[in-house]
Design a protein around this motif. Sequence first.
Motif, PDB file in Angstrom:
ATOM      1  N   ASN A  98       0.824  -1.198   0.000  1.00 21.78           N
ATOM      2  CA  ASN A  98       0.000   0.000   0.000  1.00 21.78           C
ATOM      3  C   ASN A  98       0.866   1.259   0.000  1.00 21.78           C
ATOM      4  OD1 ASN A  98      -2.691   1.326   0.314  1.00 21.78           O
ATOM      5  ND2 ASN A  98      -1.817   1.970   2.271  1.00 21.78           N
ATOM      6  N   GLU A  99       1.934   1.246   0.824  1.00 22.69           N
ATOM      7  CA  GLU A  99       2.812   2.416   0.892  1.00 22.69           C
ATOM      8  C   GLU A  99       3.512   2.646  -0.434  1.00 22.69           C
ATOM      9  OE1 GLU A  99       3.303   5.544   2.356  1.00 22.69           O
ATOM     10  OE2 GLU A  99       3.049   4.270   4.131  1.00 22.69           O
ATOM     11  N   ALA A 100       3.905   1.563  -1.092  1.00 23.07           N
ATOM     12  CA  ALA A 100       4.553   1.693  -2.391  1.00 23.07           C
ATOM     13  C   ALA A 100       3.639   2.393  -3.390  1.00 23.07           C
ATOM     14  CB  ALA A 100       4.958   0.316  -2.913  1.00 23.07           C
ATOM     15  N   GLY A 101       2.367   2.016  -3.394  1.00 17.15           N
ATOM     16  CA  GLY A 101       1.415   2.661  -4.290  1.00 17.15           C
ATOM     17  C   GLY A 101       1.258   4.137  -4.013  1.00 17.15           C
ATOM     18  N   HIS A 102       1.174   4.504  -2.728  1.00 17.12           N
ATOM     19  CA  HIS A 102       1.042   5.917  -2.356  1.00 17.12           C
ATOM     20  C   HIS A 102       2.266   6.714  -2.800  1.00 17.12           C
ATOM     21  CE1 HIS A 102      -2.684   6.213  -0.035  1.00 17.12           C
ATOM     22  NE2 HIS A 102      -2.425   5.014   0.455  1.00 17.12           N
ATOM     23  N   LEU A 103       3.444   6.186  -2.571  1.00 13.11           N
ATOM     24  CA  LEU A 103       4.661   6.910  -2.929  1.00 13.11           C
ATOM     25  C   LEU A 103       4.758   7.132  -4.433  1.00 13.11           C
ATOM     26  CD1 LEU A 103       7.097   5.105  -0.473  1.00 13.11           C
ATOM     27  CD2 LEU A 103       6.686   7.582  -0.530  1.00 13.11           C
ATOM     28  N   LEU A 104       4.421   6.114  -5.223  1.00 17.85           N
ATOM     29  CA  LEU A 104       4.499   6.267  -6.672  1.00 17.85           C
ATOM     30  C   LEU A 104       3.438   7.233  -7.184  1.00 17.85           C
ATOM     31  CD1 LEU A 104       5.772   5.547  -9.339  1.00 17.85           C
ATOM     32  CD2 LEU A 104       4.306   3.523  -9.449  1.00 17.85           C
ATOM     33  N   ARG A 105       2.235   7.146  -6.657  1.00 21.52           N
ATOM     34  CA  ARG A 105       1.183   8.077  -7.103  1.00 21.52           C
ATOM     35  C   ARG A 105       1.549   9.520  -6.756  1.00 21.52           C
ATOM     36  NH1 ARG A 105      -1.993   3.567  -5.805  1.00 21.52           N
ATOM     37  NH2 ARG A 105      -2.322   4.214  -3.636  1.00 21.52           N
ATOM     38  N   ALA A 106       2.156   9.723  -5.591  1.00 20.57           N
ATOM     39  CA  ALA A 106       2.562  11.076  -5.216  1.00 20.57           C
ATOM     40  C   ALA A 106       3.654  11.593  -6.149  1.00 20.57           C
ATOM     41  CB  ALA A 106       3.050  11.090  -3.773  1.00 20.57           C
ATOM     42  N   ALA A 107       4.561  10.706  -6.553  1.00 24.78           N
ATOM     43  CA  ALA A 107       5.591  11.112  -7.513  1.00 24.78           C
ATOM     44  C   ALA A 107       4.949  11.509  -8.842  1.00 24.78           C
ATOM     45  CB  ALA A 107       6.588   9.974  -7.716  1.00 24.78           C
ATOM     46  N   GLU A 108       3.953  10.737  -9.289  1.00 27.18           N
ATOM     47  CA  GLU A 108       3.232  11.076 -10.513  1.00 27.18           C
ATOM     48  C   GLU A 108       2.554  12.435 -10.385  1.00 27.18           C
ATOM     49  OE1 GLU A 108       0.647   7.694 -10.795  1.00 27.18           O
ATOM     50  OE2 GLU A 108       1.908   6.718 -12.285  1.00 27.18           O
ATOM     51  N   SER A 124      -1.047   8.653   2.274  1.00 26.32           N
ATOM     52  CA  SER A 124      -0.399   8.078   3.458  1.00 26.32           C
ATOM     53  C   SER A 124       0.569   9.092   4.044  1.00 26.32           C
ATOM     54  CB  SER A 124       0.359   6.810   3.074  1.00 26.32           C
ATOM     55  OG  SER A 124       1.519   7.125   2.327  1.00 26.32           O
ATOM     56  N   ARG A 125       1.040   8.816   5.259  1.00 29.53           N
ATOM     57  CA  ARG A 125       1.944   9.753   5.919  1.00 29.53           C
ATOM     58  C   ARG A 125       3.236   9.938   5.131  1.00 29.53           C
ATOM     59  NH1 ARG A 125       3.861  13.389   6.849  1.00 29.53           N
ATOM     60  NH2 ARG A 125       4.729  14.351   8.708  1.00 29.53           N
ATOM     61  N   LEU A 126       3.708   8.889   4.469  1.00 25.76           N
ATOM     62  CA  LEU A 126       4.977   8.964   3.748  1.00 25.76           C
ATOM     63  C   LEU A 126       4.825   9.412   2.298  1.00 25.76           C
ATOM     64  CD1 LEU A 126       6.835   5.736   4.974  1.00 25.76           C
ATOM     65  CD2 LEU A 126       6.909   8.047   5.925  1.00 25.76           C
ATOM     66  N   ALA A 127       3.593   9.539   1.822  1.00 27.27           N
ATOM     67  CA  ALA A 127       3.389   9.855   0.404  1.00 27.27           C
ATOM     68  C   ALA A 127       4.084  11.141  -0.006  1.00 27.27           C
ATOM     69  CB  ALA A 127       1.892   9.934   0.102  1.00 27.27           C
ATOM     70  N   GLY A 128       4.103  12.117   0.881  1.00 23.32           N
ATOM     71  CA  GLY A 128       4.744  13.386   0.550  1.00 23.32           C
ATOM     72  C   GLY A 128       6.213  13.237   0.197  1.00 23.32           C
ATOM     73  N   LEU A 129       6.858  12.184   0.716  1.00 27.80           N
ATOM     74  CA  LEU A 129       8.258  11.958   0.373  1.00 27.80           C
ATOM     75  C   LEU A 129       8.405  11.630  -1.107  1.00 27.80           C
ATOM     76  CD1 LEU A 129       9.383   9.817   3.458  1.00 27.80           C
ATOM     77  CD2 LEU A 129       9.538  12.309   3.132  1.00 27.80           C
ATOM     78  N   GLY A 130       7.461  10.853  -1.637  1.00 29.97           N
ATOM     79  CA  GLY A 130       7.478  10.557  -3.062  1.00 29.97           C
ATOM     80  C   GLY A 130       7.300  11.815  -3.893  1.00 29.97           C
ATOM     81  N   TYR A 131       6.413  12.692  -3.425  1.00 22.72           N
ATOM     82  CA  TYR A 131       6.184  13.961  -4.119  1.00 22.72           C
ATOM     83  C   TYR A 131       7.453  14.805  -4.127  1.00 22.72           C
ATOM     84  CZ  TYR A 131       3.750  18.277  -5.462  1.00 22.72           C
ATOM     85  OH  TYR A 131       3.335  19.409  -6.119  1.00 22.72           O
ATOM     86  N   ASP A 132       8.097  14.928  -2.971  1.00 22.27           N
ATOM     87  CA  ASP A 132       9.292  15.759  -2.872  1.00 22.27           C
ATOM     88  C   ASP A 132      10.457  15.172  -3.666  1.00 22.27           C
ATOM     89  OD1 ASP A 132       7.988  17.593  -1.324  1.00 22.27           O
ATOM     90  OD2 ASP A 132       8.874  16.949   0.575  1.00 22.27           O
ATOM     91  N   ALA A 133      10.598  13.846  -3.653  1.00 21.25           N
ATOM     92  CA  ALA A 133      11.682  13.221  -4.410  1.00 21.25           C
ATOM     93  C   ALA A 133      11.504  13.469  -5.901  1.00 21.25           C
ATOM     94  CB  ALA A 133      11.730  11.724  -4.116  1.00 21.25           C
ATOM     95  N   ALA A 134      10.276  13.322  -6.400  1.00 28.37           N
ATOM     96  CA  ALA A 134      10.017  13.593  -7.816  1.00 28.37           C
ATOM     97  C   ALA A 134      10.218  15.070  -8.136  1.00 28.37           C
ATOM     98  CB  ALA A 134       8.600  13.156  -8.186  1.00 28.37           C
ATOM     99  N   SER A 135       9.901  15.936  -7.177  1.00 30.81           N
ATOM    100  CA  SER A 135      10.113  17.366  -7.384  1.00 30.81           C
ATOM    101  C   SER A 135      11.599  17.690  -7.501  1.00 30.81           C
ATOM    102  CB  SER A 135       9.493  18.155  -6.225  1.00 30.81           C
ATOM    103  OG  SER A 135       8.092  17.989  -6.190  1.00 30.81           O
ATOM    104  N   LEU A 136      12.435  16.967  -6.747  1.00 30.31           N
ATOM    105  CA  LEU A 136      13.874  17.146  -6.900  1.00 30.31           C
ATOM    106  C   LEU A 136      14.324  16.719  -8.290  1.00 30.31           C
ATOM    107  CD1 LEU A 136      15.301  15.973  -3.448  1.00 30.31           C
ATOM    108  CD2 LEU A 136      15.566  18.226  -4.489  1.00 30.31           C
ATOM    109  N   ALA A 137      13.706  15.659  -8.813  1.00 36.49           N
ATOM    110  CA  ALA A 137      14.020  15.226 -10.175  1.00 36.49           C
ATOM    111  C   ALA A 137      13.647  16.325 -11.179  1.00 36.49           C
ATOM    112  CB  ALA A 137      13.284  13.929 -10.513  1.00 36.49           C
ATOM    113  N   VAL A 138      12.500  16.963 -10.968  1.00 36.69           N
ATOM    114  CA  VAL A 138      12.083  18.072 -11.829  1.00 36.69           C
ATOM    115  C   VAL A 138      13.094  19.203 -11.746  1.00 36.69           C
ATOM    116  CG1 VAL A 138      10.344  19.865 -12.139  1.00 36.69           C
ATOM    117  CG2 VAL A 138       9.637  17.510 -11.725  1.00 36.69           C
TER     118      VAL A 138
END
Length: 452
Positions: free
Chosen positions: A102-112, A369-383
């Motif tokens: 479940n956490e993996a899905g949240h992190l990837l969706r946040a990156a998207e 999820s609580r950790l989803a924002g990390l996926g968002y921030d990591a993808a933002s660093l890629a941007v």
Amino acid sequence: MTISVLPTCALAPIGRLARTLAVVMLAGLAVTACTASSGPQRPDVSQGVASPVVGAPPEPAVLGVEMSPERLAFTPPHMEGMELVRVGVLLPFSGSSAGLRNEAGHLLRAAELALFERGIGNIVLLPKDTEGTARGAEAAAEAAIADGADLIIGPLLAAEVRAASGPARRAGIPVISFSTDTSVAGDGVYLLSFPPEEEVRRVVSYTASLGASRYAIVAPATPYGQLVSEAYREAAAATGGTVTAEEIYSGGVDSMGQAARRLARSGIQRLEVGTALAMTGENWTPSDGGAFQVVMLPVGGDDLRMLAPSLLFADIDPLVVKFVGTGLWRNPDSAREPALAHGWFAGPDAGQRGRFEEAYMTAFGEQASRLAGLGYDAASLAVLMASAGRVERTVIEDANGFLGVDGLFRLRSDGTVERGLALYTIRGGQFEVLDPAPVRFQPDFLTDEGES
């Protein structure tokens, strides 16, 4: 100067890269869930609108493959001829527990979501399944490298990060992982996470600024308890203070009570009735007497609601001794525990988080999820790196830091993360900000050698 793009929950660079990123982001950031706009609306991710993202989360996730003699530089047909930044996303899509999957899905969706909000068209996400194991993570890293990854986001678990870091370092590819284990950081591997050490430093620094110098801790006999105890001793020493009493317990309320009584025997100050009646807990100042002025309780949930009253039963008075904790305190039940009234703990900026959660809910129809924002921030660093035209460690290690989903953060050269945290107090059964999170990092954090 800080350029704020937070109406769309975006990560904002602070300092020399701000002008570059602002030009690239404006088109994508003009339309958000957080602000009204007359322009086009954010694409509905769930309806499969065309996007810069490649790979379906989480099935069928791309499994590890044997390394090719040459990097294949995977390019989608519709992106032929473009200068692309390829980002491997290593997560446990088929992990053994439902929580991991479940956490993996949240992190990837946040990156998207981060890519959708920016309208960036030259980034390709390459999801790879770590299976939640070290062996799977190593294979996933090799698969991402074979596909031409310029940057790796993930993995989630420390053992996975340790395994994936070998292939990544050999290929010279930076890794932005989500582990809190500092032993896996460094040499191009970064921890974008919520390490308890940062929370401990924040609360100790604040109490020290008020004059506290004598600290105590009652911690569980767990790896987390040990980690916090070590960080607590280091933080106290860094401010000129010392941990004068340390109690470890193993078990339930009886063990907690015994630890509290042992702590009390180290020396406590008792208030006269008249003095106590004039105090509320809000006007706390460090006392001159007693073996300790502050006590750390690094637990949460039911354990915290049993431990805090145990200290009261041992005559440790919260009017004299300030009860403090870590982010585990941030639980509605903890806020309603009378023994924790006016206690303090450190945590991310809740205001920034709220804007991200609104955007995530709008895009995916579920709570992040609580950790989803990390996926968002990591993808933002890629941007950020794509817009700067280079995927380099110097960009990741910008000393000015970045403004992300959970507030200010920066990644140090040793791979650890520093976060600008707020200090919270419990008042009237609610969490309230006692000391706001900083809006920028102090420029004097560098030593003469240029290291933090």
